[in-house]
Design an enzyme around this catalytic site. Sequence first.
Site, PDB file in Angstrom:
ATOM      1  N   ASP A 186      -8.237  -5.265   0.105  1.00 34.13           N
ATOM      2  CA  ASP A 186      -8.640  -5.939  -1.346  1.00 34.13           C
ATOM      3  C   ASP A 186      -8.352  -7.388  -1.402  1.00 34.13           C
ATOM      4  OD1 ASP A 186     -10.005  -4.504  -2.481  1.00 34.13           O
ATOM      5  OD2 ASP A 186      -7.749  -3.136  -3.227  1.00 34.13           O
TER       6      ASP A 186
ATOM      7  N   HIS B 193       0.690  -1.156  -0.122  1.00 32.72           N
ATOM      8  CA  HIS B 193      -0.251   0.396   0.074  1.00 32.72           C
ATOM      9  C   HIS B 193       0.926   1.181   0.026  1.00 32.72           C
ATOM     10  CE1 HIS B 193      -3.216   2.619   1.101  1.00 32.72           C
ATOM     11  NE2 HIS B 193      -4.167   1.777   0.456  1.00 32.72           N
TER      12      HIS B 193
HETATM   13  N1  CMC Z   1       4.212  -7.469  -4.888  1.00 32.49           N
HETATM   14  C1  CMC Z   1       5.759  -7.766  -5.175  1.00 32.49           C
HETATM   15  N2  CMC Z   1       6.260  -6.557  -4.849  1.00 32.49           N
HETATM   16  C2  CMC Z   1       6.331  -4.834  -4.648  1.00 32.49           C
HETATM   17  C3  CMC Z   1       4.617  -5.165  -4.466  1.00 32.49           C
HETATM   18  C4  CMC Z   1       3.735  -6.093  -4.866  1.00 32.49           C
HETATM   19  N3  CMC Z   1       2.250  -6.291  -4.908  1.00 32.49           N
HETATM   20  N4  CMC Z   1       4.168  -4.139  -4.448  1.00 32.49           N
HETATM   21  C5  CMC Z   1       4.846  -3.276  -4.334  1.00 32.49           C
HETATM   22  N5  CMC Z   1       6.067  -4.003  -3.977  1.00 32.49           N
HETATM   23  C6  CMC Z   1       8.109  -3.624  -3.978  1.00 32.49           C
HETATM   24  C7  CMC Z   1       8.106  -3.316  -5.587  1.00 32.49           C
HETATM   25  O1  CMC Z   1       8.736  -3.472  -6.530  1.00 32.49           O
HETATM   26  C8  CMC Z   1       8.999  -2.154  -5.010  1.00 32.49           C
HETATM   27  O2  CMC Z   1      10.686  -2.721  -4.850  1.00 32.49           O
HETATM   28  P1  CMC Z   1      12.009  -2.634  -4.495  1.00 32.49           P
HETATM   29  O3  CMC Z   1      11.953  -1.292  -3.642  1.00 32.49           O
HETATM   30  O4  CMC Z   1      12.789  -2.852  -4.683  1.00 32.49           O
HETATM   31  O5  CMC Z   1      11.423  -1.697  -6.358  1.00 32.49           O
HETATM   32  C9  CMC Z   1       8.814  -1.779  -3.655  1.00 32.49           C
HETATM   33  O6  CMC Z   1       7.700  -2.465  -3.008  1.00 32.49           O
HETATM   34  C10 CMC Z   1       8.291  -0.386  -3.413  1.00 32.49           C
HETATM   35  O7  CMC Z   1       6.718  -0.326  -3.759  1.00 32.49           O
HETATM   36  P2  CMC Z   1       6.213   1.035  -4.913  1.00 32.49           P
HETATM   37  O8  CMC Z   1       5.496   0.356  -5.958  1.00 32.49           O
HETATM   38  O9  CMC Z   1       7.363   1.707  -5.032  1.00 32.49           O
HETATM   39  O10 CMC Z   1       4.945   1.126  -3.658  1.00 32.49           O
HETATM   40  P3  CMC Z   1       4.376   1.752  -4.077  1.00 32.49           P
HETATM   41  O11 CMC Z   1       3.611   2.809  -2.539  1.00 32.49           O
HETATM   42  O12 CMC Z   1       4.118   2.977  -5.186  1.00 32.49           O
HETATM   43  O13 CMC Z   1       3.141   1.095  -5.044  1.00 32.49           O
HETATM   44  C11 CMC Z   1       0.619  -0.315  -4.862  1.00 32.49           C
HETATM   45  C12 CMC Z   1       1.882   0.397  -3.974  1.00 32.49           C
HETATM   46  C13 CMC Z   1      -0.430   0.005  -4.087  1.00 32.49           C
HETATM   47  C14 CMC Z   1       0.250   0.290  -6.060  1.00 32.49           C
HETATM   48  C15 CMC Z   1       1.597  -1.734  -5.005  1.00 32.49           C
HETATM   49  O14 CMC Z   1       2.100  -2.013  -3.245  1.00 32.49           O
HETATM   50  C16 CMC Z   1       0.847  -2.811  -5.493  1.00 32.49           C
HETATM   51  O15 CMC Z   1       1.079  -2.405  -6.947  1.00 32.49           O
HETATM   52  N6  CMC Z   1       0.023  -3.532  -5.157  1.00 32.49           N
HETATM   53  C17 CMC Z   1      -0.725  -4.430  -5.532  1.00 32.49           C
HETATM   54  C18 CMC Z   1      -1.849  -3.680  -6.353  1.00 32.49           C
HETATM   55  C19 CMC Z   1      -2.801  -3.897  -5.166  1.00 32.49           C
HETATM   56  O16 CMC Z   1      -2.758  -4.317  -4.727  1.00 32.49           O
HETATM   57  N7  CMC Z   1      -3.188  -2.451  -4.665  1.00 32.49           N
HETATM   58  C20 CMC Z   1      -4.305  -1.957  -4.095  1.00 32.49           C
HETATM   59  C21 CMC Z   1      -3.830  -1.008  -2.637  1.00 32.49           C
HETATM   60  S1  CMC Z   1      -5.020  -1.246  -1.222  1.00 32.49           S
HETATM   61  C22 CMC Z   1      -6.478  -0.279  -2.400  1.00 32.49           C
HETATM   62  C23 CMC Z   1      -7.226   1.118  -2.273  1.00 32.49           C
HETATM   63  O17 CMC Z   1      -6.693   1.747  -1.144  1.00 32.49           O
HETATM   64  O18 CMC Z   1      -6.878   1.405  -3.761  1.00 32.49           O
END
Ligand code: CMC
Length: 432
Positions: free
Chosen positions: A366, A308
């Site tokens: 989710d 998240h």
């Molecule tokens: N699976 C594997 N690796 C992950 C995941 C995941 N679900 N989420 C983040 N990472 C890794 C990412 O690759 C990165 O690694 P590194 O630092 O080595 O490059 C690190 O964790 C930080 O990730 P980020 O993409 O910079 O984190 P963010 O805050 O930009 O993204 C997110 C948040 C929710 C978009 C992401 O965690 C994600 O894509 N999750 C899966 C989709 C999901 O479940 N979304 C629902 C969010 S909750 C509902 C809502 O409020 O809408």
Amino acid sequence: MSEKTVTITDNATGKQADMPVRGGTHGPELIDIRSLHSELGYFTYDPGFSSTGSCQSDITYIDGEQGVLLYRGYPIEQLAEQSSFLEVARLLIHGELPNKKELEEFEESITRHTMVNESLRIFFNGFHYNAHPMAMLTGVVGSLSAFYHDTIDINDPENRLLCAHRIIAKMPTIAAAAFKHMVGEPFVHPLNRLSYTGNLLNMLFARPSEEFEINPVAERALDQLLILHADHEQNASTSTVRLAASTGTNPFAAMASGCAALWGPAHGGANEAVLNMLAEIGTVDQVPKFIEKAKDKNDPFRLMGFGHRVYKNYDPRATIIRKTCHEVLDELGVANDPQLELAMRLEEIALADDYFVERKLYPNVDFYSGIIYRALGIPTEFFTVLFAIGRTPGWVAQWMELLEDPEQRIGRPRQIYTGAAKRDYVPLHRRG
Ligand code: CMC
């Protein structure tokens, strides 16, 4: 405004500027950089706005490190346990818990506005049978603006409230119409004697050919899910609603923009993506392979329902929903659902894996909501529509707050231009 300031020094010129620091009831303080450009000639760069506050808000507070979520100061755990979705909706809009009379009046008003104009309903006939329900929802919510435009005065608080009630009331009716179109069944009109959530279930599952009985456990679980989704401060869809609304656009058009932003798999579409992922994983023995795929930077696969932007701790909504998930599965007689078993195993392995632990990637709301929806008999493509119904009071409350905030202006971010330098047009016959 606080007296505290932060001094920013331009190392190239030695020029300095004092920026005021602003704080709220809880949470970190923010540097007010509005005079940065006039004083030092700079804008700030923050793609994804992860370090940028766009407004001050009285509505929702999240502490992502501690896993805290408050609506108008009330912990989500207490509201999910003791309140109802409509009471929460009124709380978000008005700021205080209603007394009995106020709540009854609110419920009565929402109930009175559940019907949609028949011309709006027949819009659904224009959609192909396999149209995604979020596409239909986004289109038809936007179309409400055609029915309520000249009569809307967004500068009148009474009129704003009427818009708020209308959209909260009509969302389930529009959503259920999209559902019925999707499954090829006749549209079911709202029934005013039912609760908000009971009515939603009835419009989804009642058929002219047979009696439909609302299961109270299903009704309560769905109501709780709507509460958990009701607001989440400045997330992508809410910020989209605010950005659209900052132009003074029709509120129903602004709500449609929120639906569009919510649809994406990184936001509200994640609940649908979780179920698709579980289907792709297939069996428990495949979990380690998919965990490795999620960790592989060269593989686009991510664990849906994990991670998240704000919660770097267990999502408090996931804790509540995990419990409800088990209750629903027990009640509906699907306790041995293989997908739940798979989800539990996935959660267990990921929570113990260094990659996920170091990055603080915990299951989010989710992860479990999709499993509950599935147990209620709701098709996967429809999950995000339910999220949209839940999030509507939040969008509406944030829209009203924006219009009442004298500091708000049209939303207009800056950019770093990296394109071609200024150059002259070359006529076609002189180009190589
Ligand atoms: N699976 C594997 N690796 C992950 C995941 C995941 N679900 N989420 C983040 N990472 C890794 C990412 O690759 C990165 O690694 P590194 O630092 O080595 O490059 C690190 O964790 C930080 O990730 P980020 O993409 O910079 O984190 P963010 O805050 O930009 O993204 C997110 C948040 C929710 C978009 C992401 O965690 C994600 O894509 N999750 C899966 C989709 C999901 O479940 N979304 C629902 C969010 S909750 C509902 C809502 O409020 O809408």
